[in-house]
Design an enzyme around this catalytic site. Structure first.
Site, PDB file in Angstrom:
ATOM      1  N   ASP A 176      -0.178   8.964   1.074  1.00 35.09           N
ATOM      2  CA  ASP A 176       0.288  10.347   0.903  1.00 35.09           C
ATOM      3  C   ASP A 176       1.792  10.501   0.598  1.00 35.09           C
ATOM      4  OD1 ASP A 176      -2.140  10.319   2.179  1.00 35.09           O
ATOM      5  OD2 ASP A 176      -1.490  11.442   3.923  1.00 35.09           O
ATOM      6  N   ASP A 232      -1.130  15.875  10.724  1.00 31.12           N
ATOM      7  CA  ASP A 232      -0.461  16.371   9.511  1.00 31.12           C
ATOM      8  C   ASP A 232       0.112  17.773   9.747  1.00 31.12           C
ATOM      9  OD1 ASP A 232      -1.491  14.022   8.533  1.00 31.12           O
ATOM     10  OD2 ASP A 232      -3.174  14.994   7.521  1.00 31.12           O
ATOM     11  N   TRP A 254       0.818  -1.216   0.000  1.00 31.82           N
ATOM     12  CA  TRP A 254       0.000   0.000   0.000  1.00 31.82           C
ATOM     13  C   TRP A 254       0.855   1.270   0.000  1.00 31.82           C
ATOM     14  CZ3 TRP A 254      -5.210   1.483   0.357  1.00 31.82           C
ATOM     15  CH2 TRP A 254      -5.455   2.757   0.863  1.00 31.82           C
TER      16      TRP A 254
HETATM   17  N1  DQQ Z   1      -3.256   9.935   5.465  1.00 34.79           N
HETATM   18  C1  DQQ Z   1      -2.359   9.890   6.569  1.00 34.79           C
HETATM   19  C2  DQQ Z   1      -2.788  10.943   7.499  1.00 34.79           C
HETATM   20  C3  DQQ Z   1      -3.483  11.898   6.607  1.00 34.79           C
HETATM   21  C4  DQQ Z   1      -4.180  11.012   5.622  1.00 34.79           C
HETATM   22  C5  DQQ Z   1      -2.331   8.527   7.185  1.00 34.79           C
HETATM   23  C6  DQQ Z   1      -4.510  11.646   4.323  1.00 34.79           C
HETATM   24  O1  DQQ Z   1      -1.712  11.509   8.211  1.00 34.79           O
HETATM   25  O2  DQQ Z   1      -4.342  12.716   7.318  1.00 34.79           O
HETATM   26  O3  DQQ Z   1      -1.805   7.589   6.288  1.00 34.79           O
HETATM   27  O4  DQQ Z   1      -4.649  10.713   3.300  1.00 34.79           O
END
Ligand code: DQQ
Length: 520
Positions: A40, A159, A37
């Site tokens: 981001d 984030d 997988w």
């Molecule tokens: N994906 C991450 C998070 C984010 C989200 C986790 C966005 O940190 O908010 O894999 O796709």
């Protein structure tokens, strides 16, 4: 988005890689993880001339669970070399995942700021890199912020966007305030370890607009990214800080709602002092969730380079079966157009993959015609057209037959309609209703407005098997398609007067030469 580990989804590493390699839908010139997988982009940067791409990675299988940071480097933003996993969960605040974050240069020390996940909660963490950026040590102070601001009822908190301002650091953490809307909390620090909370940079309004709309703000803002486009530097108070006198400060975010990854949006506005005055809200990519969680950086040449995550449009089961999930977009450069909106184009370096050039035109586009000598499922197409008011132009790709449209055939159609009217506003659409005979894949139409000054359209289309990136006069529309018939035909058609000044087509070379280890 938490994604659950499913025991049936775990297959031996070799088999996972073999499945991924064998999948005809797997892109060949976009970055993908070795298997398993990917979501981001993280820590996108240029360090001592080398480009770094970190990414949310689960090498266990094609599902979102216990996320690591994968890492690849490139001399040119085109060819990528896998590097060892940069971050992985360990006892402590990131025991359940190393979620998204950024890379900053702390006086010569590469430093990651990311969201450590423990249970159902994410908190800001820091890791310090070796000079080659290949090994990372988590800060003993983690988590460097012990919780979301008190006294606010938040929807989520994670984030990071971190930048130098004056002699210190500033940070945004994405969040949402229940009953109000998405937000980004602003902090400051002198050492990246101890942070003072300043306040919400700006709070969105989740009650504005239709929650089903393609520009709904969501109840939480994931992956906030604040940067200046055009003259000046972010936070530079020296310049005249009013609209029109300096480049806008762009606040990109991914609108999220209760686990649903909706779409990337951006505000233009002015960041000054401790707050942000918004001017306009815009859609970042008309493909919505197919260009999600983007992150950008300024490279050594001053370009604003952005990557996004091309989510899948097939079922969870199909992803697990395929052994891989998630595509990184081609890096795209953001600039400002004449309307004060963002315009995008893939970095020019991508052109180094072009092979077997074919040129067509000038001529009129009349009726419908499958192009002889142009075709394939790894393509770069550049078209330059003049469209009369009221005309429609269609570009069919991945067509399965000489006369697509009949029963049992497949074709993905990009359509541009030049509307009548003084504004000249026109429409770009991606029709995926006949992209695939597989009825389990997403086939929803994607669309958005484009401006055609004087009827002129520059259309760029990059086809990489299941990944399609379209740029119509700088407006991007990114999506995924899963044709089953292996079609490669390219077709032009028009209603009304459409003049093709020139069409250039290239086959695109792949960037990986075979199976790649899950743990390089
Ligand atoms: N994906 C991450 C998070 C984010 C989200 C986790 C966005 O940190 O908010 O894999 O796709």
């Amino acid at each position: 988005m938490t994604g659950l580990s499913h025991p049936l989804a775990i297959v031996p590493q070799d088999e996972l890689v073999a499945r991924a390699e064998a999948d005809p839908h797997r892109p060949r010139f976009h970055f993908v993880s070795p298997a398993g997988w990917l979501n981001d982009p993280n820590g996108v940067s240029q360090w001592n001339g080398t480009y770094h791409l970190f990414y949310q990675y689960n090498p266990e299988g094609a599902f979102h669970h216990r996320i690591l940071w994968g890492h690849a480097t490139s001399p040119d933003l085109v060819n990528w070399t896998d590097k060892p996993v940069a971050l992985e969960p360990s006892d402590g605040p990131d025991a359940d995942g190393c979620w998204s974050g950024v890379l900053v240069n702390d006086g010569g020390t590469p430093t990651l700021v990311y969201s450590g996940r423990l249970g159902e909660r994410e908190l800001p963490c820091v890791a310090v890199g070796s000079p080659d950026l290949l090994s990372w040590t988590k800060a003993p102070e983690n988590p460097v912020i012990s919780g979301a601001p008190t006294g606010v009822d938040i929807t989520a908190y994670r984030d990071h966007c971190v930048w130098r301002e004056g002699s210190g650091w500033r940070q945004l953490v994405g969040s949402g305030i229940r009953g109000r809307g998405g937000t980004a909390f602003l902090y400051e620090s002198h050492d990246l370890r101890s942070w003072n909370y300043i306040g919400p940079l700006f709070i969105g309004d989740a009650s504005a607009g239709d929650p089903a709309a393609t520009d709904w703000e969501g109840t939480m803002w994931e992956c906030v990214d604040l940067f200046r486009v055009g003259p000046g530097v972010l936070g530079d108070a020296a310049g005249p800080l009013v609209e029109g006198n300096a480049g806008p400060d762009v606040l990109v975010f991914s609108a999220w709602d209760d686990g649903d990854t909706r779409h990337p949006l951006y505000w233009t506005g002015r960041y000054a002092g401790d707050s942000y005055s918004p001017w306009q809200l815009r859609r970042l990519d008309y493909g919505g969730r197919y260009f999600y969680a983007p992150q950008s950086f300024a490279d050594d040449g001053g370009r604003r380079v952005m990557f996004g995550w091309l989510q899948e449009g097939r079922t969870d089961g199909a992803m697990v079966e395929a052994g891989w999930s998630g595509v990184m977009s081609l890096p795209r450069v953001a600039t400002l157009d004449a309307q004060g909106e963002l315009a995008f184009a893939p970095v020019a370096e991508i052109e180094s993959l072009r092979r077997d050039h074919v040129r067509i035109g000038p001529r009129e586009v009349a009726g419908s015609e499958v192009l002889a000598g142009v075709g394939g499922n790894q393509l770069d197409l550049e078209l330059n057209l003049d469209m009369e008011t009221g005309s429609v132009f269609r570009l069919g790709i991945l067509g399965s037959a000489a006369c697509p449209g009949g029963a049992g055939t497949e074709e993905t159609v990009i359509e541009i309609r030049r509307h009548a009217g003084i504004s000249g506003d026109s429409f770009l659409a991606l029709d995926r209703s006949r992209s695939s005979l597989d009825l389990s894949v997403d086939s929803e139409e994607k669309s958005g407005p484009v401006t055609l000054p004087g009827g002129r359209l520059r259309l760029r289309v990059l086809v990489d098997r299941s990944a399609v990136e379209i740029f119509a006069n700088g407006k991007p529309l990114t999506a995924r398609v899963y044709p089953t018939l292996g079609g490669t035909a390219v077709r032009l058609s028009a209603e009304g007067a459409v003049h093709l000044r020139q069409l250039d087509a290239w086959r695109m070379e792949g960037i990986f030469s075979g199976p790649r280890p899950l743990f390089p």
